[in-house]
Write an enzyme that holds these catalytic residues in place. Sequence first.
Site, short mmCIF file in Angstrom:
data_model
loop_
_atom_site.label_atom_id
_atom_site.label_comp_id
_atom_site.label_asym_id
_atom_site.label_seq_id
_atom_site.Cartn_x
_atom_site.Cartn_y
_atom_site.Cartn_z
N ASP A 33 0.87 -1.18 0.00
CA ASP A 33 0.00 0.00 0.00
C ASP A 33 0.91 1.23 0.00
OD1 ASP A 33 0.91 0.28 2.62
OD2 ASP A 33 -1.08 0.19 3.55
N CYS A 38 2.89 -3.48 4.14
CA CYS A 38 2.06 -2.33 4.51
C CYS A 38 2.72 -1.76 5.75
CB CYS A 38 0.58 -2.67 4.69
SG CYS A 38 0.17 -3.76 6.06
N THR A 63 2.22 -1.85 9.15
CA THR A 63 2.52 -2.83 10.20
C THR A 63 2.66 -4.25 9.67
OG1 THR A 63 0.19 -3.35 10.57
CG2 THR A 63 1.12 -1.52 11.87
N HIS A 103 9.14 -23.68 9.32
CA HIS A 103 8.04 -24.26 10.11
C HIS A 103 6.66 -24.05 9.49
CE1 HIS A 103 10.34 -24.32 14.23
NE2 HIS A 103 10.98 -24.96 13.26
N HIS A 148 5.62 -30.31 10.98
CA HIS A 148 5.12 -29.01 10.52
C HIS A 148 4.16 -29.17 9.34
CE1 HIS A 148 7.80 -27.08 13.28
NE2 HIS A 148 8.84 -27.74 12.77
C1 RB5 Z 1 -1.85 2.71 6.61
O1 RB5 Z 1 -1.86 3.89 7.34
C2 RB5 Z 1 -1.73 1.51 7.53
O2 RB5 Z 1 -2.91 1.38 8.27
C3 RB5 Z 1 -1.45 0.28 6.73
O3 RB5 Z 1 -0.28 0.45 6.00
C4 RB5 Z 1 -1.25 -0.99 7.53
O4 RB5 Z 1 -0.35 -0.81 8.58
C5 RB5 Z 1 -2.46 -1.69 7.94
O5 RB5 Z 1 -2.43 -2.79 8.53
#
Ligand code: RB5
Length: 143
Positions: A8, A65, A67, A98, A133
């Site tokens: 993203d 993305c 996180t 695993h 596994h």
């Molecule tokens: C975008 O701001 C953020 O929410 C996205 O990149 C991600 O971390 C969502 O899980």
Amino acid sequence: MKIGICNDHAGVDYKNRLSEYLTGKGHEMVNFGTDTTDSMDYTDVAHPLASAVESGEVGLGIAFCGTGNGMAMTLNKHKGIRAGLAWSEEIGVLVKQHNNANVLVMPARFIPFEEVLKITDAWLDTEFEGGRHLKRINKIPQE
Ligand code: RB5
């Protein structure tokens, strides 16, 4: 190896830099991600990547993305996907050894790019261990 990659707006820079690195190592990269930093929904690129991995259009996938969680949650809704979130080299090894992750997910806003390279190399270079596994990953899919 043909590798699909998606991101993203939080992962554009790492997607570009990792794609260049992996192309240099002889991989064919297929871009499913956004190429701008305009805010967008990770779901809109995660589903197409998951479908490409499931159909065999690409052999493996990589997703970024902020996180890593939104991508992992979306990708793992697909039955044929085992998307593993990794933030260290050791987890990059274990997520293949695993869990036989067929998509590697990394948190672009929380790890330096040098770590991205180490995690990706570890994941690509590690073999699935099978055995106990295999029994476990076979029990993951739900109707
Ligand atoms: C975008 O701001 C953020 O929410 C996205 O990149 C991600 O971390 C969502 O899980």
